[in-house]
Design a protein around this motif. Structure first.
Motif, PDB file in Angstrom:
ATOM      1  N   VAL A  52     -29.747  69.031   9.275  1.00  0.00           N
ATOM      2  CA  VAL A  52     -29.716  68.513  10.645  1.00  0.00           C
ATOM      3  C   VAL A  52     -28.760  67.324  10.729  1.00  0.00           C
ATOM      4  O   VAL A  52     -27.981  67.191  11.685  1.00  0.00           O
ATOM      5  N   MET A  53     -28.790  66.455   9.721  1.00  0.00           N
ATOM      6  CA  MET A  53     -27.850  65.332   9.682  1.00  0.00           C
ATOM      7  C   MET A  53     -26.418  65.848   9.605  1.00  0.00           C
ATOM      8  O   MET A  53     -25.510  65.273  10.226  1.00  0.00           O
ATOM      9  N   ALA A  54     -26.195  66.911   8.866  1.00  0.00           N
ATOM     10  CA  ALA A  54     -24.855  67.484   8.742  1.00  0.00           C
ATOM     11  C   ALA A  54     -24.346  67.979  10.092  1.00  0.00           C
ATOM     12  O   ALA A  54     -23.170  67.783  10.432  1.00  0.00           O
ATOM     13  N   VAL A 111     -18.226  64.335   4.901  1.00  0.00           N
ATOM     14  CA  VAL A 111     -19.597  63.914   4.600  1.00  0.00           C
ATOM     15  C   VAL A 111     -20.582  65.020   4.955  1.00  0.00           C
ATOM     16  O   VAL A 111     -21.500  65.319   4.186  1.00  0.00           O
ATOM     17  N   ALA A 112     -20.385  65.641   6.126  1.00  0.00           N
ATOM     18  CA  ALA A 112     -21.307  66.695   6.565  1.00  0.00           C
ATOM     19  C   ALA A 112     -21.342  67.846   5.569  1.00  0.00           C
ATOM     20  O   ALA A 112     -22.418  68.297   5.172  1.00  0.00           O
ATOM     21  N   ILE A 133     -32.410  67.429  -2.055  1.00  0.00           N
ATOM     22  CA  ILE A 133     -33.543  66.514  -2.197  1.00  0.00           C
ATOM     23  C   ILE A 133     -34.133  66.068  -0.858  1.00  0.00           C
ATOM     24  O   ILE A 133     -35.143  65.363  -0.839  1.00  0.00           O
ATOM     25  N   HIS A 134     -33.503  66.435   0.262  1.00  0.00           N
ATOM     26  CA  HIS A 134     -34.006  65.996   1.575  1.00  0.00           C
ATOM     27  C   HIS A 134     -33.947  67.164   2.551  1.00  0.00           C
ATOM     28  O   HIS A 134     -32.879  67.704   2.820  1.00  0.00           O
ATOM     29  N   TRP A 135     -35.085  67.519   3.105  1.00  0.00           N
ATOM     30  CA  TRP A 135     -35.167  68.670   3.996  1.00  0.00           C
ATOM     31  C   TRP A 135     -34.426  68.441   5.312  1.00  0.00           C
ATOM     32  O   TRP A 135     -34.069  69.395   6.002  1.00  0.00           O
ATOM     33  N   LEU A 138     -16.854  59.685   2.003  1.00  0.00           N
ATOM     34  CA  LEU A 138     -17.594  60.517   1.053  1.00  0.00           C
ATOM     35  C   LEU A 138     -19.103  60.312   1.163  1.00  0.00           C
ATOM     36  O   LEU A 138     -19.863  61.169   0.718  1.00  0.00           O
ATOM     37  N   MET A 139     -19.504  59.179   1.704  1.00  0.00           N
ATOM     38  CA  MET A 139     -20.929  58.857   1.840  1.00  0.00           C
ATOM     39  C   MET A 139     -21.214  58.485   3.299  1.00  0.00           C
ATOM     40  O   MET A 139     -20.356  57.917   3.978  1.00  0.00           O
ATOM     41  N   PRO A 140     -22.413  58.742   3.785  1.00  0.00           N
ATOM     42  CA  PRO A 140     -22.718  58.519   5.199  1.00  0.00           C
ATOM     43  C   PRO A 140     -22.649  57.063   5.674  1.00  0.00           C
ATOM     44  O   PRO A 140     -22.066  56.789   6.722  1.00  0.00           O
ATOM     45  N   ALA A 141     -23.229  56.133   4.938  1.00  0.00           N
ATOM     46  CA  ALA A 141     -23.342  54.759   5.447  1.00  0.00           C
ATOM     47  C   ALA A 141     -21.989  54.095   5.716  1.00  0.00           C
ATOM     48  O   ALA A 141     -21.761  53.587   6.827  1.00  0.00           O
ATOM     49  N   PRO A 142     -21.060  54.067   4.762  1.00  0.00           N
ATOM     50  CA  PRO A 142     -19.776  53.439   5.079  1.00  0.00           C
ATOM     51  C   PRO A 142     -18.977  54.229   6.120  1.00  0.00           C
ATOM     52  O   PRO A 142     -18.203  53.640   6.882  1.00  0.00           O
ATOM     53  N   THR A 143     -19.191  55.524   6.201  1.00  0.00           N
ATOM     54  CA  THR A 143     -18.504  56.323   7.214  1.00  0.00           C
ATOM     55  C   THR A 143     -18.992  55.954   8.606  1.00  0.00           C
ATOM     56  O   THR A 143     -18.195  55.832   9.542  1.00  0.00           O
TER      57      THR A 143
END
Length: 172
Positions: free
Chosen positions: A89-91, A71-72, A83-85, A152-157
């Protein structure tokens, strides 16, 4: 000058819902059939938890670490950062979680010997991550390509990682 109290939450959005949905769709199409692999690995861990197999909790922790790195890198850095600055940082946060989960899995910090209630919570969270999140796309009338899949996506992970909390051994 417009007064501050006239703003509404949508004035602060970085992108529209349609933009995000198209991003998820492009991400899923680019990685097909990885969705099947990720969900299949999660199903093996779920089956291990249900049957109380020794090492199933460590398997889930190891998978969660792998999912966090995926995901990262592949979603947050390569796609969402467009699309998101704040995506880089989330990664970094997801990568740090991967390291912590890998270390904890190696140390045997999780167990399938937890009480029935705790195992039920873990199984429920993992079920929502594996099946609930992807089915939500179809239920909301969207394309199956817009389904958010664990790994593959943050929320379910994150939901899959939360499933580890009730299985944690104290003091490890």
């Amino acid at each position: 000058m417009v007064e501050w109290w006239t703003y509404v939450p949508s004035d602060f959005q970085l992108f529209s819902g349609r933009t995000y949905a198209r991003l998820v769709q492009a991400h899923n199409q680019a990685l097909w059939p990885a969705q099947l692999l990720m969900a299949g690995c999660g199903a093996v861990a779920l089956l291990g938890l249900l049957t109380r197999r020794r090492g199933a909790a460590q398997l889930l922790a190891g998978l969660a670490a792998l999912w966090c790195i995926t995901v990262a890198w592949d979603f947050l850095l390569l796609r969402y950062a467009q699309i998101h600055w704040g995506a880089p940082v989330m990664a970094v946060g997801f990568a740090a979680q991967a390291v912590v989960l890998a270390v904890l899995a190696r140390r045997g910090a999780f167990t399938t010997d937890a009480a029935a209630r705790e195992r039920a919570v873990a199984v429920g969270l993992l079920l929502v991550a594996l099946a609930g999140a992807p089915l939500l796309a179809g239920w909301l009338g969207g394309s199956w390509w817009r389904a958010e899949v664990v790994g593959l996506m943050p929320a379910p992970t994150v939901l899959a990682m939360l499933a580890l909390a009730p299985l944690a051994r104290p003091g490890v």
